[in-house]
Design an enzyme around this catalytic site. Structure first.
Site, PDB file in Angstrom:
ATOM      1  N   ASP A 274       0.933  -0.846  -0.451  1.00 33.02           N
ATOM      2  CA  ASP A 274      -0.126   0.153  -0.104  1.00 33.02           C
ATOM      3  C   ASP A 274       0.802   1.237  -0.074  1.00 33.02           C
ATOM      4  O   ASP A 274       1.680   1.072   0.986  1.00 33.02           O
ATOM      5  CB  ASP A 274      -0.695   0.246   1.412  1.00 33.02           C
ATOM      6  CG  ASP A 274      -1.702   1.166   1.251  1.00 33.02           C
ATOM      7  OD1 ASP A 274      -1.586   2.506   0.231  1.00 33.02           O
ATOM      8  OD2 ASP A 274      -2.780   0.959   1.665  1.00 33.02           O
TER       9      ASP A 274
ATOM     10  N   SER B 185       0.124  12.343 -15.443  1.00 31.04           N
ATOM     11  CA  SER B 185      -1.316  12.554 -16.550  1.00 31.04           C
ATOM     12  C   SER B 185      -1.445  13.579 -17.191  1.00 31.04           C
ATOM     13  O   SER B 185      -1.035  14.882 -17.253  1.00 31.04           O
ATOM     14  CB  SER B 185      -2.597  11.663 -16.039  1.00 31.04           C
ATOM     15  OG  SER B 185      -4.114  12.691 -16.553  1.00 31.04           O
TER      16      SER B 185
ATOM     17  N   TYR C 176      -8.130  15.158  -9.111  1.00 32.60           N
ATOM     18  CA  TYR C 176      -7.034  14.020  -9.561  1.00 32.60           C
ATOM     19  C   TYR C 176      -5.971  14.639 -10.497  1.00 32.60           C
ATOM     20  O   TYR C 176      -4.535  14.488 -10.491  1.00 32.60           O
ATOM     21  CB  TYR C 176      -7.369  12.673 -10.111  1.00 32.60           C
ATOM     22  CG  TYR C 176      -6.898  11.649 -11.659  1.00 32.60           C
ATOM     23  CD1 TYR C 176      -6.220  10.766 -11.042  1.00 32.60           C
ATOM     24  CD2 TYR C 176      -6.577  13.016 -12.956  1.00 32.60           C
ATOM     25  CE1 TYR C 176      -5.684   9.871 -11.946  1.00 32.60           C
ATOM     26  CE2 TYR C 176      -5.979  11.329 -13.708  1.00 32.60           C
ATOM     27  CZ  TYR C 176      -5.487  10.768 -13.753  1.00 32.60           C
ATOM     28  OH  TYR C 176      -4.704   9.835 -13.987  1.00 32.60           O
TER      29      TYR C 176
ATOM     30  N   LYS D 275      -1.930  14.976 -10.419  1.00 34.80           N
ATOM     31  CA  LYS D 275      -1.086  15.291 -11.466  1.00 34.80           C
ATOM     32  C   LYS D 275      -0.283  15.394 -11.610  1.00 34.80           C
ATOM     33  O   LYS D 275       0.676  15.910 -12.189  1.00 34.80           O
ATOM     34  CB  LYS D 275      -2.049  14.109 -12.604  1.00 34.80           C
ATOM     35  CG  LYS D 275      -2.854  13.358 -12.187  1.00 34.80           C
ATOM     36  CD  LYS D 275      -1.726  12.069 -11.547  1.00 34.80           C
ATOM     37  CE  LYS D 275      -2.377  10.522 -12.102  1.00 34.80           C
ATOM     38  NZ  LYS D 275      -1.223   9.820 -11.285  1.00 34.80           N
TER      39      LYS D 275
END
Length: 254
Positions: free
Chosen positions: A53, A132, A145, A149
């Site tokens: 993890d 990304s 998100y 990134k």
């Protein structure tokens, strides 16, 4: 024999990268919270796998020490593990946003800290972070998100400069939409997913992404974009920011 450790290696881009590097004769280790997936990958590819993890620094230390204990070196760490939640900002719960930050940012930072002594001890080593295209252009419906990134891109740029003194290169892979489980990510209480929102946007294969990871592990550039559409978005962000902003705002004006 060169070695690579891959987070999120039980599926998606991580698994495709594991296959790519394994075919090239590298020693491959994967870490993942998906126990069945990582064990299946280990058996099929004859690679090492470890429970990991990425939020857990103790697990990071244990996994890398075990891997390097068997390989004697760490040529590349691929910080690939990540998650997404799709929805307008107010639709994504604070807990879901925390989870994205913890995995996508803190997990990458934890990996950098844990891998540094092993990378320093391996001549010509490299840290490869997966960000990304959402780290180039803030994507509506993926606000947090996108923020994570952008953070990964910034960390990559800073560490690439800092770690020069250690002989370590730091690079970043930035996929456009890739056919992975992330496309089916939604948010609590919603049936909408990223896949539902992308319309006619191209979706690239995990093998195309893995090829870019391979290039990032060997090339001289700092950033590697997966897909023509991603490169077009980067061009628009750099040379036509006003037009890009108007287009994004128009799509969500009503």
């Amino acid at each position: 024999m060169r070695s690579i450790f891959i987070t999120g290696g039980a599926s998606g881009i991580g698994l495709a990268a594991a296959k790519r590097f394994s075919r090239e004769g590298w020693i491959v280790g994967i870490g993942d919270i998906d126990e069945k997936g990582r064990r299946r990958a280990a058996e099929e590819l004859n690679i090492m796998s470890f429970p990991l993890d990425v939020r857990d620094r103790v697990q990071w230390q244990s996994a890398l020490e075990a891997f390097v204990g068997r390989t004697g070196r760490l040529d590349v760490l691929l910080n690939n593990a990540g998650i997404a939640r799709y929805g307008m900002f107010e639709e994504v719960t604070p807990d879901e946003s925390d989870l994205q930050i913890d995995i996508n940012v803190k997990g990458v930072v934890n990996g950098a800290y844990s891998a540094l002594p092993h990378l320093k001890a391996t001549p010509g080593s490299r840290l490869v972070n997966v960000a990304s295209v959402a780290g180039i252009v803030g994507s509506p419906g993926l606000a947090v998100y996108s923020a994570t990134k952008h953070a990964v891109r910034g960390l990559t740029e800073a560490l690439d400069a800092e770690w020069t003194r250690h002989g370590i290169d730091v690079t970043c892979v930035m996929p456009f939409f890739v056919e992975t489980p992330i496309l089916d990510a939604g948010s609590v209480g919603s049936n909408r997913t990223i896949r539902d929102s992308i319309g006619n946007s191209p979706v690239y294969t995990v093998d195309e992404a893995a090829e870019m990871v391979w290039q990032a592990a060997h090339g001289r550039d700092r950033e590697y974009i997966v897909g023509k559409a991603g490169r077009q978005a980067s061009f628009a962000r750099r040379f036509m920011p006003g037009r890009l902003r108007k287009r994004l705002k128009a799509a969500f004006a009503s």
